[in-house]
Design an enzyme around this catalytic site. Structure first.
Site, short mmCIF file in Angstrom:
data_model
loop_
_atom_site.label_atom_id
_atom_site.label_comp_id
_atom_site.label_asym_id
_atom_site.label_seq_id
_atom_site.Cartn_x
_atom_site.Cartn_y
_atom_site.Cartn_z
N GLY A 256 0.83 -1.21 0.00
CA GLY A 256 0.00 0.00 0.00
C GLY A 256 0.86 1.25 0.00
O GLY A 256 0.58 2.22 -0.72
N GLU A 257 1.91 1.21 0.81
CA GLU A 257 2.84 2.35 0.89
C GLU A 257 3.44 2.63 -0.49
O GLU A 257 3.53 3.78 -0.93
CB GLU A 257 3.94 1.98 1.90
CG GLU A 257 5.13 2.91 1.89
CD GLU A 257 6.35 2.31 2.62
OE1 GLU A 257 6.17 1.44 3.51
OE2 GLU A 257 7.48 2.72 2.29
N ARG A 258 3.86 1.56 -1.16
CA ARG A 258 4.51 1.75 -2.47
C ARG A 258 3.53 2.31 -3.49
O ARG A 258 3.88 3.20 -4.28
CB ARG A 258 5.08 0.42 -2.96
CG ARG A 258 6.34 0.03 -2.21
CD ARG A 258 6.82 -1.37 -2.55
NE ARG A 258 8.02 -1.67 -1.76
CZ ARG A 258 8.50 -2.88 -1.54
NH1 ARG A 258 7.90 -3.94 -2.05
NH2 ARG A 258 9.59 -3.05 -0.81
#
Ligand SMILES: Cc1cc2nc3c(=O)[nH]c(=O)nc-3n(C[C@H](O)[C@H](O)[C@H](O)COP(=O)(O)OP(=O)(O)OC[C@H]3O[C@@H](n4cnc5c(N)ncnc54)[C@H](O)[C@@H]3O)c2cc1C
Length: 394
Positions: A256-258
């Site tokens: 999700g962060e990426r």
């Protein structure tokens, strides 16, 4: 529409991506208003001094720290796209350091707490973090282990009903100001990928030292810390998720962060592009605007192609994510592609500005310094290519 008007391309029409609903568009408009009135005017000051903690409080009041978080914990109950929109608007209109600090709170530290935490952990940390009353950070990287997460040395050892943690984490965003850290440790060095455990640790626990505020190339509005853990004793209730499953849990978090990072990086590059487009229309050399020199016009066109491709790849992957897939290969593809594209675009924007591109006042040099991080942080280009390559059985 007559056939005459239909055959005329309308390049000025606003681009609408069908991924987003009217509600998403309304949200984007309200975030954009907020950014332009409350953040953009402060950018230069915060670039020099770092953004104040009160930004979190204000974001919390506006509901921006919980756009995709459950309502029962104070969030807005929206989907992943609402978070993606926040990321885009912050990278476009604020600055990279602020966007990253907020991103760590909402995209990196909070998701594991909400996904794997106990009710008590959610109440103690997620609820105030969504309200902007507590600041979070995430500790994976160490002086001797960044890309190779499995090589981390921070150990958590059982001692009666407690755990004792020793180790060092570095490059930790929000690490200077954070109230708690989501910490990746090794609990069973002989168990391979099944020997990792996440902990949720208050930063005022005895034995934790914020050893150094690290100086860096860009993202100056954010703080970055070296943090040491010396015999830090925490109760069993500090374990986040399942002991032994921390490696898989943190790999899940990274997806999700990426992906929101992909959207943010393209948005930052879009900002540079928009400034540059304006510049090449007005700056004249050899009797005409820069953009009228064919060689430069083509370079502007190349940039536009990269931005469009990067944005579409990001949105296509987001579509899969919100459909419930776990598209690790595609997230990795999107990250390496968008980070390279964004870096190429912003670098080209500096070049098209000439000497002005090197000067602080035009804002392009800050975008150039900030964008460089994305090819390194959250998984380097090379590691993304490793993930993609290995996904084909190689
Ligand atoms: C400003 C900033 C903020 C950050 N914020 C955080 C944070 O909040 N929390 C956190 O945990 N971490 C954070 N990081 C750390 C970041 O995620 C790491 O720097 C990154 O994962 C790379 O790790 P490394 O620096 O140890 O590089 P290394 O792993 O030492 O890699 C060095 C180089 O070798 C390449 N390489 C390594 N192994 C291979 C291989 N097998 N094949 C090919 N190439 C390879 C890498 O791609 C890289 O180019 C941050 C970093 C920065 C700079």
């Amino acid at each position: 529409m007559t056939s005459a008007t239909m055959l005329k391309p309308d390049h000025t029409a606003r681009r609408r991506y069908d991924l987003f609903t009217d509600e998403h568009e309304d949200l984007r408009a309200s975030i954009r208003r907020f950014v332009s009135t409350e953040l953009t005017p402060q950018i230069d000051e915060w670039e020099a001094s770092g953004f104040p903690d009160s930004v979190f409080t204000r974001f919390g009041e506006c509901g921006f720290l919980g756009l995709d978080k459950p309502e029962q914990y104070g969030g807005q109950g929206g989907d992943f796209l609402s978070e993606l929109i926040l990321c885009e608007e912050l990278y476009y209109g604020a600055n990279g350091g602020l966007a990253m600090g907020v991103g760590v709170q909402v995209d990196m530290a909070m998701p594991p707490i909400l996904a794997f935490g106990t009710e008590e952990q959610k109440q103690q940390w997620a609820v105030p973090a969504i309200a902007g009353e507590r600041i979070l950070c995430l500790g994976i990287s160490e002086p001797n282990a960044g890309s190779d997460v499995a090589a981390i040395k921070t150990r958590a050892v059982r001692d009666g009903s407690d755990w004792v943690i020793n180790g060092t984490k570095t490059y930790i965003t929000n690490g200077i100001r954070a109230d708690a850290i989501v910490l990746v440790t090794k609990t069973d060095p002989g168990a391979g990928y099944d020997g990792f455990t996440l902990f949720l640790v208050p930063m005022d626990a005895p034995g934790i030292t914020r050893s150094k505020r690290l100086e860096k190339l860009g993202m100056h509005a954010s703080d970055t810390a070296l943090i040491t853990f010396e015999d830090v004793r925490v109760p069993d209730s500090a374990v986040l998720g399942t002991a032994g499953k921390g490696f898989y849990q943190i790999m899940w978090e990274l997806q999700g962060e990426r992906l929101s990072g992909c959207a943010g990086n393209i948005a930052a590059a879009q900002r540079a592009f928009d400034l540059t487009l304006e510049y090449v229309k007005t700056r004249e050399t050899f009797g005409k605007p820069l953009g009228r020199h064919q060689a430069l016009r083509h370079r502007v066109a190349e940039m536009a192609v990269k931005l469009e491709a990067g944005r579409e790849l990001t949105y296509a992957t987001a579509r899969r994510m919100i459909a419930g897939e776990y598209p690790v290969r595609e997230v990795s593809m999107a990250k390496v592609f968008t980070c390279r594209a964004a870096n190429e675009v912003v670098d080209e924007c500096v070049q098209l500005h000439g000497g002005a591109g090197y000067m602080r006042e035009y804002g392009i040099e800050r975008l150039w310094r900030d964008i460089r991080l994305c090819r390194i942080g959250g998984g380097t280009d090379e590691i993304m290519l490793e993930v993609v390559g290995k996904s084909f059985g190689l």
